[in-house]
Design a protein around this motif. Structure first.
Motif, PDB file in Angstrom:
ATOM      1  N   ILE A   1       2.310  15.587   2.785  1.00  0.00           N
ATOM      2  CA  ILE A   1       2.587  14.181   3.097  1.00  0.00           C
ATOM      3  C   ILE A   1       3.763  14.106   4.069  1.00  0.00           C
ATOM      4  O   ILE A   1       4.795  14.753   3.871  1.00  0.00           O
TER       5      ILE A   1
ATOM      6  N   GLU B 238      -4.146   8.230   6.247  1.00  0.00           N
ATOM      7  CA  GLU B 238      -4.696   9.414   6.893  1.00  0.00           C
ATOM      8  C   GLU B 238      -4.421   9.398   8.398  1.00  0.00           C
ATOM      9  O   GLU B 238      -4.520   8.368   9.048  1.00  0.00           O
TER      10      GLU B 238
ATOM     11  N   HIS C  91       0.846  -1.194   0.000  1.00  0.00           N
ATOM     12  CA  HIS C  91       0.000   0.000   0.000  1.00  0.00           C
ATOM     13  C   HIS C  91       0.882   1.245   0.000  1.00  0.00           C
ATOM     14  O   HIS C  91       1.524   1.567   0.986  1.00  0.00           O
ATOM     15  N   ARG C  92       0.907   1.953  -1.109  1.00  0.00           N
ATOM     16  CA  ARG C  92       1.789   3.105  -1.253  1.00  0.00           C
ATOM     17  C   ARG C  92       1.075   4.435  -1.053  1.00  0.00           C
ATOM     18  O   ARG C  92       1.712   5.457  -0.961  1.00  0.00           O
ATOM     19  N   ASP C  93      -0.235   4.437  -1.017  1.00  0.00           N
ATOM     20  CA  ASP C  93      -0.962   5.687  -0.816  1.00  0.00           C
ATOM     21  C   ASP C  93      -0.775   6.157   0.624  1.00  0.00           C
ATOM     22  O   ASP C  93      -0.699   5.346   1.551  1.00  0.00           O
TER      23      ASP C  93
END
Length: 215
Positions: free
Chosen positions: A167, A41, A36-38
């Protein structure tokens, strides 16, 4: 009796095989899922404001101090998510239960992004700074911002806010440095910092009482 035992044994073997196959399939499914690279949150719910020394060539933002030079006052503003730590620390254990163990030459660390964005940073002085800036005054316009990198430039509040909203490589916190662009003529200083989020929440912290060195 023997026939009944054989019948039970013959029906038990397929069930065991099905369970083993199911477990293997679940492990294989989760093991083959792409990383999972996103950005994940996070929610800012904690604030910390500490004094640091800005008198040297580089900002030593890892070391905090309560004694600062009158022309080198800087504050380290840290926003963090105190809850995501537990989720982030337990995720590898949960993942390990449902995946095959593999060896990798390199693994990309996850990144994080705040769900609720910072919309305003307000800094008040709690003690007199000079003849113009008195206790209780909003001194936000007298603050410059930086991320603390070597040879980093100072920016306005919009740039500082954008750094907090971007980010992040740390799962629990993001920080910027606030630098006072005027000299303190008092022997003591103390500040209150209020961060407003786009959901209306306000995070407020008060610094320690600083001793000012007038050189």
């Amino acid at each position: 009796m023997k026939k009944e035992k054989k019948r039970k044994k013959s029906t038990l073997i397929p069930k065991v095989f099905i369970l083993l196959s199911l477990g293997f399939g679940i492990n294989l499914f989760f093991s083959c899922r792409p990383y999972h690279r996103d950005p994940i949150e996070m929610n800012y719910n904690t604030i910390s404001v500490l004094g640091i020394d800005n008198s040297e060539r580089f900002l030593d933002y890892y070391n905090t101090t309560d004694t600062v030079y009158s022309e080198a006052v800087a504050l380290k503003l840290t926003l963090s998510d105190s809850l995501i730590y537990y989720a982030a620390s337990s995720f590898p254990k949960v993942k390990q239960m449902f995946t095959f163990q593999t060896l990798q030459a390199d693994e990309i660390a996850p990144s994080y992004i705040p769900k609720n964005k910072v919309v305003d940073i307000q800094i008040n002085t709690l003690l007199d700074i000079n003849e113009s800036l008195k206790a209780g005054d909003d001194i936000s316009e007298h603050m410059l911002y930086t991320t603390g990198e070597n040879f980093d430039l100072y920016y306005n509040s919009d740039k500082g806010i954008s750094c907090l909203n971007g980010i992040q490589s740390y799962y629990e916190e993001s920080f910027i440095i606030l630098v006072l662009n005027t000299s303190i003529e008092n022997t003591k200083a103390q500040f209150e910092v209020k961060v407003t989020l786009d959901n209306g929440n306000e995070l407020v912290d008060t610094t320690n009482l600083f001793t000012i060195i007038n050189s």
